[in-house]
Write a protein that holds these residues in place. Structure first.
Motif, short mmCIF file in Angstrom:
data_model
loop_
_atom_site.label_atom_id
_atom_site.label_comp_id
_atom_site.label_asym_id
_atom_site.label_seq_id
_atom_site.Cartn_x
_atom_site.Cartn_y
_atom_site.Cartn_z
N ALA A 80 0.83 -1.21 0.00
CA ALA A 80 0.00 0.00 0.00
C ALA A 80 0.86 1.26 0.00
CB ALA A 80 -0.93 -0.01 1.22
N VAL A 81 1.94 1.25 0.79
CA VAL A 81 2.86 2.40 0.84
C VAL A 81 3.52 2.58 -0.52
CG1 VAL A 81 5.05 3.22 1.82
CG2 VAL A 81 3.28 2.31 3.33
N ASP A 82 3.96 1.48 -1.09
CA ASP A 82 4.62 1.50 -2.39
C ASP A 82 3.69 2.06 -3.47
OD1 ASP A 82 7.02 0.88 -3.70
OD2 ASP A 82 6.06 -0.83 -4.68
N GLY A 83 2.40 1.79 -3.33
CA GLY A 83 1.44 2.23 -4.34
C GLY A 83 0.92 3.64 -4.12
N ASP A 84 1.36 4.30 -3.04
CA ASP A 84 0.86 5.65 -2.74
C ASP A 84 1.85 6.69 -3.29
OD1 ASP A 84 -1.17 7.00 -0.40
OD2 ASP A 84 0.56 8.19 -1.05
N GLN A 85 1.32 7.66 -4.01
CA GLN A 85 2.20 8.63 -4.68
C GLN A 85 2.95 9.54 -3.72
OE1 GLN A 85 -0.16 10.67 -7.62
NE2 GLN A 85 0.19 9.01 -9.09
N GLU A 86 2.42 9.70 -2.49
CA GLU A 86 3.07 10.59 -1.52
C GLU A 86 4.04 9.86 -0.60
OE1 GLU A 86 0.34 12.95 0.89
OE2 GLU A 86 -1.10 12.77 -0.73
N MET A 87 4.14 8.54 -0.75
CA MET A 87 4.94 7.75 0.21
C MET A 87 5.95 6.87 -0.50
SD MET A 87 1.94 6.44 2.73
CE MET A 87 0.60 7.56 3.14
N GLN A 88 7.00 6.53 0.24
CA GLN A 88 7.91 5.51 -0.28
C GLN A 88 8.38 4.62 0.87
OE1 GLN A 88 10.84 8.30 -1.89
NE2 GLN A 88 12.32 7.56 -0.39
N VAL A 89 8.71 3.38 0.55
CA VAL A 89 9.21 2.45 1.56
C VAL A 89 10.68 2.79 1.81
CG1 VAL A 89 9.71 0.04 2.09
CG2 VAL A 89 7.59 0.65 0.89
N ALA A 90 11.01 3.14 3.07
CA ALA A 90 12.40 3.47 3.42
C ALA A 90 13.17 2.22 3.81
CB ALA A 90 12.43 4.48 4.56
N ALA A 91 12.48 1.28 4.44
CA ALA A 91 13.12 0.02 4.84
C ALA A 91 12.04 -1.00 5.19
CB ALA A 91 14.02 0.24 6.06
N LEU A 92 12.37 -2.26 4.98
CA LEU A 92 11.50 -3.35 5.40
C LEU A 92 12.21 -4.08 6.54
CD1 LEU A 92 10.44 -4.81 1.91
CD2 LEU A 92 9.16 -3.21 3.35
N VAL A 93 11.50 -4.27 7.66
CA VAL A 93 12.14 -4.87 8.84
C VAL A 93 11.38 -6.14 9.25
CG1 VAL A 93 12.86 -4.54 11.23
CG2 VAL A 93 12.79 -2.57 9.67
N ASP A 94 12.11 -7.23 9.30
CA ASP A 94 11.52 -8.49 9.79
C ASP A 94 12.64 -9.52 9.91
OD1 ASP A 94 9.96 -10.99 10.00
OD2 ASP A 94 8.26 -9.74 9.41
N PRO A 95 12.76 -10.21 11.03
CA PRO A 95 13.84 -11.19 11.17
C PRO A 95 13.77 -12.32 10.15
CG PRO A 95 12.38 -11.23 13.10
CD PRO A 95 11.97 -10.07 12.27
N VAL A 96 12.61 -12.56 9.56
CA VAL A 96 12.52 -13.68 8.62
C VAL A 96 12.63 -13.24 7.15
CG1 VAL A 96 11.13 -15.01 10.24
CG2 VAL A 96 9.97 -13.73 8.44
N LEU A 97 12.92 -11.95 6.91
CA LEU A 97 13.09 -11.47 5.52
C LEU A 97 14.37 -12.02 4.92
CD1 LEU A 97 12.39 -7.62 5.39
CD2 LEU A 97 11.14 -9.40 4.17
N ASP A 98 14.34 -12.33 3.63
CA ASP A 98 15.58 -12.69 2.94
C ASP A 98 16.48 -11.46 2.92
OD1 ASP A 98 14.71 -15.23 2.40
OD2 ASP A 98 13.75 -14.64 0.51
N PRO A 99 17.82 -11.65 3.05
CA PRO A 99 18.71 -10.49 2.98
C PRO A 99 18.56 -9.78 1.64
CG PRO A 99 19.91 -12.51 3.56
CD PRO A 99 18.53 -12.92 3.19
N GLY A 100 18.67 -8.46 1.66
CA GLY A 100 18.55 -7.70 0.41
C GLY A 100 18.64 -6.23 0.72
N PRO A 101 18.79 -5.39 -0.30
CA PRO A 101 18.88 -3.95 -0.06
C PRO A 101 17.62 -3.42 0.61
CG PRO A 101 18.73 -4.43 -2.43
CD PRO A 101 18.84 -5.74 -1.72
N GLY A 102 17.79 -2.64 1.65
CA GLY A 102 16.64 -2.07 2.35
C GLY A 102 15.95 -3.06 3.29
#
Ligand code: NAD
Length: 230
Positions: A20-42
């Motif tokens: 939803a944040v990604d799809g909003d014109q006024e917002m951007q995802v600065a970082a995704l936080v979760d211990p089970v996320l695959d490693p990757g930029p951001g």
């Protein structure tokens, strides 16, 4: 642009929020936080690392009852606003977060339910309880929900007149549902809300992300944002 860190980004709600944040014109995802996320930029395994590394305006937290308090406190201490959807914070923790928000640059909004229909249900239930002598709440959720009764049911009961017993149902196939049943002489009134998909929470979450900067300190519930009161 409002830069948003999504905590709990691999979870059911977190994934929907990131989209939803990604799809909003006024917002951007600065970082995704979760211990089970695959490693990757951001991608970060914990919020403290993301706050230290990424420029952000707001943290949106949909994690676990056991971690939400530390996350919210960490965001406020870093001067970043917090929009908290995770349920399970106790009154003392909410008070501590409010006190921290009052003395830091970060504001906090804590809402047990971001669905607009659910907020209207709570308001109508509160109004109805002034006119009918008895009421009970049945809240029904998916079987992986960790807390019971739900934060929404507790908040509804808190807004209503009198003692309002709460019954919790946990079953696969359900998402988030609540019935408020009121009884009087020879009549009953049932107010029911159903979240049929996690999309139901997204307009409210985005509304809170947009509003938080202008709401100093602690805001409890989406109601003040939705109805325009303080
Ligand atoms: P979930 O279990 O699918 O997701 C939680 C995620 O948090 C998991 O991916 C987990 O790995 C992650 N996590 C655990 N520790 C973490 C940490 N320290 N930092 C970052 N992430 C961490 O749960 P869900 O169904 O998405 O629900 C999350 C919370 O949101 C629950 O408390 C639920 O009751 C609540 N909820 C609130 C609303 C609302 O409108 N306010 C709506 C739905 C759900």
């Amino acid at each position: 642009m409002i830069r948003v860190i999504v905590a709990g980004a691999a979870g059911r709600m977190g994934q929907a929020v990131a989209g939803a944040v990604d799809g909003d014109q006024e917002m951007q995802v600065a970082a995704l936080v979760d211990p089970v996320l695959d490693p990757g930029p951001g991608h970060y395994g914990d919020l403290a690392s993301a706050l230290a590394d990424a420029e952000a305006d707001v943290v949106v937290d949909f994690t676990r009852p056991s971690v939400v308090f530390e996350n919210a406190l960490g965001a406020l201490r870093a001067g970043v606003h917090a929009v908290v959807g995770t349920t399970g914070l106790d009154d003392e923790q909410v008070e501590t977060l409010g006190a921290q928000a009052a003395k830091s640059a970060g504001n906090i909004l804590i809402a047990p339910n971001f669905a607009v229909g659910a907020i209207l249900m709570m308001r109508f239930a509160a109004e109805a309880s002034r006119h009918m002598p008895r009421a009970e709440i049945i809240e029904l959720h998916h079987d992986r929900k960790l807390d019971a009764p739900s934060g929404t049911a507790l908040r509804t009961a808190g807004l209503m007149d009198g003692e309002v017993p709460i019954h919790s149902v946990r079953l696969p196939g359900l998402l988030a549902h609540q019935e408020v049943l009121l009884g009087g002489r020879g009549e009953t009134l049932t107010i029911r809300h159903d979240s049929l998909s996690r999309e139901s929470f997204m307009p409210g979450v985005l509304m809170a992300v947009r509003a938080i900067r202008a709401r100093p300190g602690l805001t409890l519930g989406l109601e003040p944002v939705l109805f325009g009161d303080r």
